[in-house]
Design a protein around this motif. Structure first.
Motif, PDB file in Angstrom:
ATOM      1  N   ILE A   1       8.876  -9.317   7.541  1.00 55.95           N
ATOM      2  CA  ILE A   1       7.749  -9.307   8.475  1.00 55.95           C
ATOM      3  C   ILE A   1       6.551 -10.075   7.927  1.00 55.95           C
ATOM      4  O   ILE A   1       5.514 -10.153   8.571  1.00 55.95           O
ATOM      5  N   ASP A   2       6.720 -10.627   6.698  1.00 57.01           N
ATOM      6  CA  ASP A   2       5.647 -11.376   6.040  1.00 57.01           C
ATOM      7  C   ASP A   2       4.376 -10.539   5.958  1.00 57.01           C
ATOM      8  O   ASP A   2       3.278 -11.005   6.244  1.00 57.01           O
ATOM      9  N   ASP A   3       4.543  -9.280   5.524  1.00 56.13           N
ATOM     10  CA  ASP A   3       3.399  -8.376   5.486  1.00 56.13           C
ATOM     11  C   ASP A   3       3.725  -7.173   4.586  1.00 56.13           C
ATOM     12  O   ASP A   3       4.866  -6.981   4.156  1.00 56.13           O
ATOM     13  N   THR A   4       2.720  -6.357   4.369  1.00 50.71           N
ATOM     14  CA  THR A   4       2.878  -5.125   3.600  1.00 50.71           C
ATOM     15  C   THR A   4       3.717  -4.117   4.384  1.00 50.71           C
ATOM     16  O   THR A   4       3.584  -3.998   5.599  1.00 50.71           O
ATOM     17  N   ASN A   5       4.560  -3.374   3.664  1.00 53.53           N
ATOM     18  CA  ASN A   5       5.411  -2.382   4.311  1.00 53.53           C
ATOM     19  C   ASN A   5       5.694  -1.260   3.318  1.00 53.53           C
ATOM     20  O   ASN A   5       5.247  -1.295   2.176  1.00 53.53           O
ATOM     21  N   TYR A   6       6.440  -0.270   3.758  1.00 55.33           N
ATOM     22  CA  TYR A   6       6.855   0.820   2.867  1.00 55.33           C
ATOM     23  C   TYR A   6       8.367   0.908   2.905  1.00 55.33           C
ATOM     24  O   TYR A   6       8.951   1.215   3.937  1.00 55.33           O
ATOM     25  N   ILE A   7       9.011   0.599   1.787  1.00 54.78           N
ATOM     26  CA  ILE A   7      10.474   0.650   1.681  1.00 54.78           C
ATOM     27  C   ILE A   7      10.805   1.344   0.369  1.00 54.78           C
ATOM     28  O   ILE A   7      10.754   0.733  -0.701  1.00 54.78           O
ATOM     29  N   ALA A   8      11.124   2.620   0.443  1.00 54.86           N
ATOM     30  CA  ALA A   8      11.348   3.420  -0.761  1.00 54.86           C
ATOM     31  C   ALA A   8      12.801   3.321  -1.211  1.00 54.86           C
ATOM     32  O   ALA A   8      13.667   4.046  -0.735  1.00 54.86           O
TER      33      ALA A   8
ATOM     34  N   LYS B   1      -6.195   9.990  -3.103  1.00 60.92           N
ATOM     35  CA  LYS B   1      -5.976   9.670  -1.682  1.00 60.92           C
ATOM     36  C   LYS B   1      -7.281   9.510  -0.909  1.00 60.92           C
ATOM     37  O   LYS B   1      -7.298   8.874   0.147  1.00 60.92           O
ATOM     38  N   ASP B   2      -8.368  10.058  -1.419  1.00 63.53           N
ATOM     39  CA  ASP B   2      -9.655   9.933  -0.737  1.00 63.53           C
ATOM     40  C   ASP B   2     -10.445   8.716  -1.197  1.00 63.53           C
ATOM     41  O   ASP B   2     -11.430   8.335  -0.574  1.00 63.53           O
ATOM     42  N   GLU B   3     -10.006   8.099  -2.308  1.00 67.19           N
ATOM     43  CA  GLU B   3     -10.727   6.940  -2.841  1.00 67.19           C
ATOM     44  C   GLU B   3      -9.981   5.625  -2.654  1.00 67.19           C
ATOM     45  O   GLU B   3     -10.591   4.572  -2.473  1.00 67.19           O
ATOM     46  N   LEU B   4      -8.650   5.674  -2.702  1.00 65.62           N
ATOM     47  CA  LEU B   4      -7.865   4.453  -2.611  1.00 65.62           C
ATOM     48  C   LEU B   4      -7.462   4.157  -1.166  1.00 65.62           C
ATOM     49  O   LEU B   4      -7.291   5.073  -0.366  1.00 65.62           O
ATOM     50  N   LYS B   5      -7.306   2.884  -0.848  1.00 70.63           N
ATOM     51  CA  LYS B   5      -6.862   2.505   0.493  1.00 70.63           C
ATOM     52  C   LYS B   5      -5.397   2.891   0.661  1.00 70.63           C
ATOM     53  O   LYS B   5      -4.573   2.641  -0.223  1.00 70.63           O
TER      54      LYS B   5
ATOM     55  N   ALA C   1       0.935   5.937   1.748  1.00 73.23           N
ATOM     56  CA  ALA C   1       1.214   5.238   0.489  1.00 73.23           C
ATOM     57  C   ALA C   1      -0.003   4.433   0.049  1.00 73.23           C
ATOM     58  O   ALA C   1      -0.787   3.966   0.868  1.00 73.23           O
ATOM     59  N   TYR C   2      -0.148   4.276  -1.266  1.00 67.01           N
ATOM     60  CA  TYR C   2      -1.233   3.444  -1.797  1.00 67.01           C
ATOM     61  C   TYR C   2      -0.957   1.985  -1.415  1.00 67.01           C
ATOM     62  O   TYR C   2       0.129   1.472  -1.662  1.00 67.01           O
ATOM     63  N   ILE C   3      -1.925   1.339  -0.808  1.00 64.01           N
ATOM     64  CA  ILE C   3      -1.778  -0.080  -0.473  1.00 64.01           C
ATOM     65  C   ILE C   3      -2.004  -0.909  -1.735  1.00 64.01           C
ATOM     66  O   ILE C   3      -3.016  -0.750  -2.424  1.00 64.01           O
ATOM     67  N   VAL C   4      -1.039  -1.779  -2.034  1.00 64.55           N
ATOM     68  CA  VAL C   4      -1.164  -2.649  -3.204  1.00 64.55           C
ATOM     69  C   VAL C   4      -0.990  -4.099  -2.787  1.00 64.55           C
ATOM     70  O   VAL C   4      -0.405  -4.399  -1.742  1.00 64.55           O
ATOM     71  N   ASP C   5      -1.487  -5.019  -3.633  1.00 64.35           N
ATOM     72  CA  ASP C   5      -1.274  -6.445  -3.381  1.00 64.35           C
ATOM     73  C   ASP C   5       0.022  -6.876  -4.074  1.00 64.35           C
ATOM     74  O   ASP C   5       0.782  -6.044  -4.579  1.00 64.35           O
ATOM     75  N   LYS C   6       0.268  -8.161  -4.134  1.00 68.62           N
ATOM     76  CA  LYS C   6       1.521  -8.652  -4.720  1.00 68.62           C
ATOM     77  C   LYS C   6       1.563  -8.505  -6.238  1.00 68.62           C
ATOM     78  O   LYS C   6       2.593  -8.751  -6.861  1.00 68.62           O
ATOM     79  N   HIS C   7       0.425  -8.109  -6.824  1.00 70.63           N
ATOM     80  CA  HIS C   7       0.386  -7.830  -8.265  1.00 70.63           C
ATOM     81  C   HIS C   7       0.516  -6.330  -8.544  1.00 70.63           C
ATOM     82  O   HIS C   7       0.424  -5.909  -9.685  1.00 70.63           O
ATOM     83  N   GLN C   8       0.687  -5.543  -7.482  1.00 68.06           N
ATOM     84  CA  GLN C   8       0.765  -4.064  -7.540  1.00 68.06           C
ATOM     85  C   GLN C   8      -0.597  -3.419  -7.796  1.00 68.06           C
ATOM     86  O   GLN C   8      -0.672  -2.250  -8.162  1.00 68.06           O
ATOM     87  N   ARG C   9      -1.681  -4.164  -7.553  1.00 69.59           N
ATOM     88  CA  ARG C   9      -3.022  -3.619  -7.731  1.00 69.59           C
ATOM     89  C   ARG C   9      -3.472  -2.868  -6.486  1.00 69.59           C
ATOM     90  O   ARG C   9      -3.277  -3.344  -5.368  1.00 69.59           O
ATOM     91  N   THR C  10      -4.076  -1.712  -6.687  1.00 73.93           N
ATOM     92  CA  THR C  10      -4.634  -0.941  -5.575  1.00 73.93           C
ATOM     93  C   THR C  10      -6.014  -1.475  -5.221  1.00 73.93           C
ATOM     94  O   THR C  10      -6.466  -2.489  -5.771  1.00 73.93           O
ATOM     95  N   SER C  11      -6.689  -0.770  -4.328  1.00 68.34           N
ATOM     96  CA  SER C  11      -8.043  -1.171  -3.919  1.00 68.34           C
ATOM     97  C   SER C  11      -9.073  -0.868  -5.002  1.00 68.34           C
ATOM     98  O   SER C  11     -10.228  -1.284  -4.887  1.00 68.34           O
TER      99      SER C  11
ATOM    100  N   ASP D   1       7.739   4.656  -5.204  1.00 69.52           N
ATOM    101  CA  ASP D   1       7.706   5.304  -3.891  1.00 69.52           C
ATOM    102  C   ASP D   1       6.315   5.715  -3.427  1.00 69.52           C
ATOM    103  O   ASP D   1       6.143   6.034  -2.248  1.00 69.52           O
ATOM    104  N   CYS D   2       5.338   5.736  -4.303  1.00 74.07           N
ATOM    105  CA  CYS D   2       3.985   6.120  -3.883  1.00 74.07           C
ATOM    106  C   CYS D   2       3.210   4.923  -3.336  1.00 74.07           C
ATOM    107  O   CYS D   2       2.095   5.083  -2.839  1.00 74.07           O
ATOM    108  N   ALA D   3       3.794   3.719  -3.412  1.00 74.07           N
ATOM    109  CA  ALA D   3       3.054   2.502  -3.080  1.00 74.07           C
ATOM    110  C   ALA D   3       3.771   1.669  -2.017  1.00 74.07           C
ATOM    111  O   ALA D   3       4.969   1.828  -1.774  1.00 74.07           O
ATOM    112  N   THR D   4       3.022   0.772  -1.399  1.00 73.17           N
ATOM    113  CA  THR D   4       3.610  -0.185  -0.464  1.00 73.17           C
ATOM    114  C   THR D   4       4.318  -1.288  -1.239  1.00 73.17           C
ATOM    115  O   THR D   4       4.263  -1.355  -2.467  1.00 73.17           O
ATOM    116  N   ILE D   5       4.976  -2.152  -0.479  1.00 74.08           N
ATOM    117  CA  ILE D   5       5.634  -3.309  -1.082  1.00 74.08           C
ATOM    118  C   ILE D   5       5.561  -4.460  -0.082  1.00 74.08           C
ATOM    119  O   ILE D   5       5.416  -4.230   1.120  1.00 74.08           O
TER     120      ILE D   5
END
Length: 444
Positions: A290-297, A252-256, A262-272, A281-285
């Motif tokens: 909204i055409d954007d990153t969100n959190y929907i568990a 949590k101190d190293e990843l965006k 939640a860990y921010i990921v791109d459309k490939h599920q890659r973190t920073s 559930d630990c990651a965004t989707i």
């Protein structure tokens, strides 16, 4: 050959692991799971507690032996406590206390979520229960064998809280359902729909305690009551169902991180961090509404994210198509489904939105067998006319209809295009002027 470590093996982790293993034997897959079981369908816990299924054995769909048979190395009850992203190493402890030090080429974080426990007095009292994992449900069921547990209070009126409230009624208990919100399921439905679920629950014996904030859980070793800002409610058992937060303890101190952790990921599920993926559930989707990153568990989102990460790890360049947040619930046989935005959420986001409501019988009036009414709301953008969301409710199982609306949102179909959509008619199924067509035709 790539060395792949997956931390966590519930819905997202299981989907990811099985897909990687199915992609060939050239990769070495190592799994670290902190629990004693994996692939648990937590959505079935309420059915188990409510005696709608006889036991919890069928709530697992994969196991350690299956992974190992397909070539994975699996460490159960193994806790990873530290990740050195620079040197690509993980550290932790095995069940027997021995140290873990392992290296990876690719790392997948599938650490899931943790229950939100409010900072109020009394949460450590006996019979104050969490209901998240298999062991939680089993403990609750064992305690319910005690006839002295007559009054159960569920704190939180989201999906899990509502399902558990029903389950305890089916189990023969007196049930209070408490939430600070004025109604139930407020994150998914507009009030016109959530109120119908509230009425359904009241009709079936749930004492609805809404618009009240829990300030303390009372008792002497064992719980005796729940105190809110407006009253006290006698309780022999209390269920904490406020919600969940992403389990981001690793990195949590190293990843965006997203605003909720939640860990921010791109459309490939890659973190920073290079070669580190996060799923479930630990990651965004990516949220198409909204055409954007969100959190929907949701479990369905977890599985999809696991598949996307796996295919990319296997070298296939696959992006997530995004989600609409499709969901559903069935309480005392009353079904509610939704996808996309509610009108309330769209307006909160500053969208110039409107909605159209319609209610009608599922089948023609001359049908003499089961023929309940269906209530529908379609939310749309007043400027572009694009469909933004839909909600449906009925004692009839009309749930498949929401998948059409999910696709409509994804493809930016307009409310006007729905008016002449090719929906077939047969009395066994629907009316010639069906409620979807009629709702669209009623739009301003």
């Amino acid at each position: 050959m790539s060395k792949i470590i997956v931390i966590g093996a519930n819905h997202a982790g299981t989907a990811c692991i099985n897909t990687i293993l199915g992609g060939g034997k050239e990769n070495k897959v190592t799994v670290y799971e902190s629990n004693s079981n994996l692939s648990f369908l937590g959505c079935g816990m309420a059915l188990w507690i409510g005696n709608q299924i006889s036991n919890g054995d069928g709530l697992f769909y994969c196991d350690k032996e299956t992974f190992e048979k397909n070539g994975a190395e699996v460490h159960m009850e193994a806790n990873i406590t530290k990740i050195d992203f620079k040197n690509k190493k993980v550290y932790g402890k095995e069940k027997d206390g021995s140290e873990i030090e392992d290296t990876y080429d690719k790392l997948v974080l599938a650490t899931g979520s943790l229950p939100i426990i409010p900072k109020i007095p009394g949460t450590d009292l006996e019979n104050v229960q969490r209901v998240k994992i298999y062991q939680n449900a089993k403990e609750v069921i064992e305690k319910l064998k005690n006839p002295e547990i007559k009054k159960v209070t569920v704190i939180g009126a989201g999906y899990i809280g509502v399902e558990l409230a029903e389950a305890f009624v089916r189990n023969g208990r007196e049930v209070n359902l408490i939430d600070i919100a004025p109604t139930v399921l407020s994150n998914y439905y507009d009030e016109e729909f959530s109120e119908t679920m509230k009425e359904n629950m009241e009709k079936n014996g749930v004492n609805m305690v809404l618009g009240e904030s829990v300030v303390e859980i009372l008792g002497d070793k064992k719980v005796k009551a729940v105190k809110t800002d407006k009253g006290e409610y006698a309780s022999d058992m209390v269920i904490m169902a406020i919600g969940f937060r992403p389990n981001n303890e690793l990195g949590k101190d190293e990843l965006k991180l997203f605003r909720n952790g939640a860990y921010i990921v791109d459309k490939h599920q890659r973190t920073s961090e290079k070669d580190v993926y996060a799923i479930g559930d630990c990651a965004t989707i990516y949220d198409n509404t909204i055409d954007d990153t969100n959190y929907i568990a949701l479990a369905t989102n977890a599985v999809r994210s696991g598949l996307v990460a796996a295919f990319n790890i296997l070298g296939q360049d696959i992006e997530s198509a995004g989600v609409q947040g499709s969901n559903g619930i069935c309480i005392f046989d009353y079904k509610m489904v939704s996808t996309g935005m509610s009108l309330k959420r769209a307006q909160k986001l500053g969208i110039d939105a409107d909605c159209v409501d319609f209610e009608d019988l599922q089948k023609p009036e001359f049908i003499e067998t089961e023929n309940p009414k269906v209530k529908i709301r379609i939310v749309f953008d007043k400027k572009t006319r694009a469909v933004l969301g839909a909600q449906m409710a009925s004692y009839y199982d009309m749930s498949m209809g929401i998948h059409m609306f999910s696709l409509a949102i994804y493809k930016k179909v307009t409310i006007d295009e729905l008016k002449l959509l090719d929906i077939f008619f047969l009395p066994h199924f629907n009316k010639p002027y069906n409620y979807i067509t009629m709702a669209a035709l009623s739009a301003k």
